[in-house]
Design an enzyme around this catalytic site. Structure first.
Site, PDB file in Angstrom:
ATOM      1  N   LYS A   1      19.862  17.978 -39.362  1.00 40.36           N
ATOM      2  CA  LYS A   1      18.401  17.840 -39.266  1.00 40.36           C
ATOM      3  C   LYS A   1      17.693  18.695 -40.316  1.00 40.36           C
ATOM      4  O   LYS A   1      16.718  18.265 -40.930  1.00 40.36           O
ATOM      5  CB  LYS A   1      17.918  18.254 -37.861  1.00 40.36           C
ATOM      6  CG  LYS A   1      18.470  17.400 -36.738  1.00 40.36           C
ATOM      7  CD  LYS A   1      18.051  17.914 -35.380  1.00 40.36           C
ATOM      8  CE  LYS A   1      18.623  19.257 -35.007  1.00 40.36           C
ATOM      9  NZ  LYS A   1      20.087  19.301 -34.819  1.00 40.36           N
TER      10      LYS A   1
ATOM     11  N   GLY B   1      20.367  26.313 -35.458  1.00 38.27           N
ATOM     12  CA  GLY B   1      20.732  26.811 -36.779  1.00 38.27           C
ATOM     13  C   GLY B   1      20.641  25.639 -37.738  1.00 38.27           C
ATOM     14  O   GLY B   1      21.413  24.695 -37.637  1.00 38.27           O
ATOM     15  N   HIS B   2      19.637  25.661 -38.600  1.00 38.93           N
ATOM     16  CA  HIS B   2      19.410  24.552 -39.529  1.00 38.93           C
ATOM     17  C   HIS B   2      19.663  25.038 -40.948  1.00 38.93           C
ATOM     18  O   HIS B   2      19.004  25.952 -41.420  1.00 38.93           O
ATOM     19  CB  HIS B   2      17.978  24.029 -39.396  1.00 38.93           C
ATOM     20  CG  HIS B   2      17.677  23.495 -38.019  1.00 38.93           C
ATOM     21  ND1 HIS B   2      16.442  23.058 -37.625  1.00 38.93           N
ATOM     22  CD2 HIS B   2      18.480  23.319 -36.942  1.00 38.93           C
ATOM     23  CE1 HIS B   2      16.503  22.636 -36.375  1.00 38.93           C
ATOM     24  NE2 HIS B   2      17.725  22.793 -35.931  1.00 38.93           N
TER      25      HIS B   2
HETATM   26  P1  GDP Z   1      21.211  20.920 -37.982  1.00 34.60           P
HETATM   27  O1  GDP Z   1      21.356  21.930 -36.912  1.00 34.60           O
HETATM   28  O2  GDP Z   1      21.070  19.522 -37.451  1.00 34.60           O
HETATM   29  O3  GDP Z   1      20.141  21.257 -38.977  1.00 34.60           O
HETATM   30  O4  GDP Z   1      22.601  20.920 -38.790  1.00 34.60           O
HETATM   31  P2  GDP Z   1      23.371  22.237 -39.292  1.00 34.60           P
HETATM   32  O5  GDP Z   1      22.641  22.773 -40.469  1.00 34.60           O
HETATM   33  O6  GDP Z   1      23.657  23.154 -38.175  1.00 34.60           O
HETATM   34  O7  GDP Z   1      24.771  21.609 -39.706  1.00 34.60           O
HETATM   35  C1  GDP Z   1      24.889  20.674 -40.724  1.00 34.60           C
HETATM   36  C2  GDP Z   1      25.792  21.273 -41.818  1.00 34.60           C
HETATM   37  O8  GDP Z   1      26.215  20.240 -42.669  1.00 34.60           O
HETATM   38  C3  GDP Z   1      25.066  22.263 -42.722  1.00 34.60           C
HETATM   39  O9  GDP Z   1      25.974  23.221 -43.150  1.00 34.60           O
HETATM   40  C4  GDP Z   1      24.587  21.412 -43.882  1.00 34.60           C
HETATM   41  O10 GDP Z   1      24.438  22.141 -45.092  1.00 34.60           O
HETATM   42  C5  GDP Z   1      25.724  20.440 -43.999  1.00 34.60           C
HETATM   43  N1  GDP Z   1      25.348  19.102 -44.460  1.00 34.60           N
HETATM   44  C6  GDP Z   1      24.213  18.396 -44.219  1.00 34.60           C
HETATM   45  N2  GDP Z   1      24.310  17.151 -44.732  1.00 34.60           N
HETATM   46  C7  GDP Z   1      25.520  17.063 -45.306  1.00 34.60           C
HETATM   47  C8  GDP Z   1      26.225  16.013 -45.965  1.00 34.60           C
HETATM   48  O11 GDP Z   1      25.763  14.900 -46.122  1.00 34.60           O
HETATM   49  N3  GDP Z   1      27.490  16.298 -46.390  1.00 34.60           N
HETATM   50  C9  GDP Z   1      28.069  17.505 -46.211  1.00 34.60           C
HETATM   51  N4  GDP Z   1      29.301  17.683 -46.655  1.00 34.60           N
HETATM   52  N5  GDP Z   1      27.443  18.519 -45.592  1.00 34.60           N
HETATM   53  C10 GDP Z   1      26.185  18.295 -45.129  1.00 34.60           C
HETATM   54  P1  IMO Z   2      20.781  22.765 -33.736  1.00 37.06           P
HETATM   55  O1  IMO Z   2      19.260  22.738 -33.733  1.00 37.06           O
HETATM   56  C1  IMO Z   2      24.495  22.512 -31.505  1.00 37.06           C
HETATM   57  C2  IMO Z   2      24.478  24.060 -27.418  1.00 37.06           C
HETATM   58  C3  IMO Z   2      25.326  25.284 -27.168  1.00 37.06           C
HETATM   59  C4  IMO Z   2      25.756  25.019 -25.742  1.00 37.06           C
HETATM   60  C5  IMO Z   2      24.494  24.389 -25.133  1.00 37.06           C
HETATM   61  C6  IMO Z   2      23.627  25.365 -24.370  1.00 37.06           C
HETATM   62  O2  IMO Z   2      21.361  23.640 -34.778  1.00 37.06           O
HETATM   63  O3  IMO Z   2      21.314  21.374 -33.721  1.00 37.06           O
HETATM   64  P2  IMO Z   2      21.957  27.272 -25.167  1.00 37.06           P
HETATM   65  O4  IMO Z   2      22.199  28.526 -25.940  1.00 37.06           O
HETATM   66  O5  IMO Z   2      20.982  26.351 -25.820  1.00 37.06           O
HETATM   67  O6  IMO Z   2      21.625  27.508 -23.729  1.00 37.06           O
HETATM   68  O7  IMO Z   2      23.390  26.521 -25.156  1.00 37.06           O
HETATM   69  O8  IMO Z   2      23.757  23.859 -26.215  1.00 37.06           O
HETATM   70  N1  IMO Z   2      23.497  24.199 -28.506  1.00 37.06           N
HETATM   71  C7  IMO Z   2      23.635  23.651 -29.715  1.00 37.06           C
HETATM   72  N2  IMO Z   2      24.669  22.958 -30.245  1.00 37.06           N
HETATM   73  N3  IMO Z   2      23.368  22.711 -32.221  1.00 37.06           N
HETATM   74  C8  IMO Z   2      22.320  23.376 -31.703  1.00 37.06           C
HETATM   75  O9  IMO Z   2      21.133  23.491 -32.344  1.00 37.06           O
HETATM   76  C9  IMO Z   2      22.446  23.922 -30.407  1.00 37.06           C
HETATM   77  N4  IMO Z   2      21.629  24.644 -29.608  1.00 37.06           N
HETATM   78  C10 IMO Z   2      22.269  24.791 -28.449  1.00 37.06           C
HETATM   79  O10 IMO Z   2      26.423  25.356 -28.041  1.00 37.06           O
HETATM   80  O11 IMO Z   2      26.765  24.034 -25.724  1.00 37.06           O
HETATM   81 MG    MG Z   3      22.621  23.466 -36.346  1.00 34.32          MG
END
Ligand code: GDP
Ligand code: IMO
Ligand code: MG
Length: 428
Positions: free
Chosen positions: A16, A40-41
């Site tokens: 996202k 964590g984005h």
């Molecule tokens: P979010 O929580 O939905 O914002 O996703 P996260 O940032 O936690 O996890 C997505 C991970 O995949 C991050 O480390 C991004 O940098 C990485 N990522 C996003 N899009 C792509 C993609 O198309 N390919 C690869 N290899 N990595 C990606």
């Molecule tokens: P983003 O925004 C993935 C999961 C936790 C656990 C459950 C409950 O980066 O996609 P909590 O601490 O919210 O009470 O934990 O939800 N969880 C996530 N898993 N991405 C997240 O956020 C999450 N935020 C919470 O791992 O299973």
């Molecule tokens: Mg995340």
């Protein structure tokens, strides 16, 4: 004027942050509506990596107003740490505001989160231990503290005396651990209040003003539909509503103003924490995808569980959120996988299901029904147009849209902003 909602369509971490960063270039305001620093984005821009937990992923654009909406829960310590990191990276936070109605994570909330998990033993949820659940519990119990309370020291003091009595009683009697000290909390939070003061706002006029001016607004989801407190795999869920509906309540933007909803889906599935995951891969292939996709949590560093794309989940997310367009991420991670499977439904106790079931035990033990597609076995990272993709990758993307019930308007082939194929209008 347009209001676009972006939701995670699986169990979170769909990418996202990357998509928000990409779309934020074309909007005036980004609002986050729910969750806290459990999120964590990660955003990669021009080779530089940024990680956001509370601050909207639109912050890299100085012209975009970033709003921490009232549906969020904010840990002031985490917020200040994130601000410091961003400033250290040379990013301006001048256009950032926090709703005075957002609830606050208090020092005892992470403690209750961890103790609650310990008490559940083998049935623990695998929370992020950031105190998010306990903060939402107190909000609903009407004993929560809101960000605006930091501007009312006498009120804070009086209320904390009452609330801390309840908390300390539970801590000492139920869990047998040390109580929290009222004055220490007050001193710390009053200090936080001074530092946060310039960001705290009544966001009602800010958000409504943007709507009235005809601005373009993007609502940034955290977590994902399958972690939703109602729609998700309860109790293995988070404590907020990471849905299109939650985006409205958490920002104060009415459903009638929503122009479009975009769902972000990984080209496969991951999940952190415990709970049912019908398409999970327990073999070497799962490990390989985890390594190639760097599937380790941004917040806790935990290895993410990995599985095939689950179209029963995706359709459910599309239908319950009114997803108008899909953004498929991490296609490149499947570059060396052949064949590729898509789960189209489940069989549980002899019965066919086309969507996730409420019964958590059935969901845990159901069998996935799969279709298989050939892999493309070539790199996609440098593809920038649909035509650049190998035919088998194009067929996979088309099939994901068909089985999920929404057109694919964007494909991500790498973490960087530029590793993207745009197929549709995305932001109206
Ligand atoms: P979010 O929580 O939905 O914002 O996703 P996260 O940032 O936690 O996890 C997505 C991970 O995949 C991050 O480390 C991004 O940098 C990485 N990522 C996003 N899009 C792509 C993609 O198309 N390919 C690869 N290899 N990595 C990606
Ligand atoms: P983003 O925004 C993935 C999961 C936790 C656990 C459950 C409950 O980066 O996609 P909590 O601490 O919210 O009470 O934990 O939800 N969880 C996530 N898993 N991405 C997240 O956020 C999450 N935020 C919470 O791992 O299973
Ligand atoms: Mg995340």
């Amino acid at each position: 004027m347009s209001v676009t909602i972006l939701v995670g369509g699986q169990w979170g971490d769909e990418g996202k942050g990357k998509v928000i960063d990409l779309l934020a270039d074309g909007v005036d305001m980004v609002v986050r509506s729910q969750g806290g620093n459990n999120a964590g984005h990660t955003v990669v821009s021009g080779g530089r990596e940024f990680r956001f937990q509370l601050i909207p992923s639109g912050i890299l654009y100085p012209q975009v107003t970033c709003v921490i909406g009232h549906g969020m829960v904010v840990d002031p310590r985490a917020f200040l740490a994130e601000l410091a990191t961003l400033r250290g990276q040379g990013i301006s936070t001048d256009n950032l505001v926090i709703s005075d109605r957002a609830h606050m994570v208090m020092p005892y909330h992470p403690a209750f989160d961890k103790l609650g998990e310990q008490q559940r033993g083998d049935d623990r949820l695998g929370t992020t231990a950031r105190g998010i659940g306990p903060t939402y519990e107190d909000k609903v119990r009407r004993i929560g503290f809101r960000i605006g309370d930091l501007q009312k020291p006498r009120f804070m003091e009086k209320k904390l005396r009452f609330v801390l009595r309840l908390k300390n009683e539970a801590l000492t009697r139920l869990y047998g651990v040390d109580p929290f000290d009222e004055q220490t909390i007050l001193d710390e939070y009053m200090q936080h209040g001074e530092l946060l003061d310039r960001y705290i706002r009544d966001i009602y006029p800010i958000v409504q003003g943007a709507i009235a001016r005809g601005d373009r607004i993007l609502l940034e989801g955290a977590q994902g539909v399958m972690l939703d407190i109602d729609l998700g795999t309860y109790p293995y869920v988070t404590s907020s509503a990471p849905t299109a509906g939650g985006a409205c309540t958490g920002s104060g933007i009415p459903p009638s103003r929503i122009s479009k909803t975009i769902g972000v889906f990984k080209a496969y599935t991951t999940r952190v924490g415990y709970g049912p995951f019908p398409t999970e891969l327990h073999d070497g292939l799962g490990e390989r995808i985890r390594e190639v996709g760097a599937e380790f949590g941004t917040v806790t560093g935990r290895a993410r569980r990995v599985g095939w794309f689950d179209a029963a989940v995706a359709r459910y997310a599309v239908n319950t959120n009114g997803v108008d367009a899909m953004f498929v991420t991490k296609l490149d991670v499947l570059d060396s996988v052949d064949p590729i499977r898509i789960c189209t439904g489940y069989v549980s106790k002899g019965e066919s299901w086309d969507h996730p079931m409420a019964n958590i035990s059935h969901m845990k033990h159901c069998e996935g029904v799969y279709e298989e597609m050939p892999g493309w076995l070539s790199p996609t990272r440098d593809c920038r147009r649909l035509e650049d993709l190998p035919a088998a990758a194009r067929a996979y993307i088309t099939r994901l849209g068909e089985v999920s019930g929404a057109p694919v308007e964007g494909v991500s082939v790498g973490p960087d902003r530029e590793h993207t194929i745009v197929l549709g209008p995305l932001i109206p």
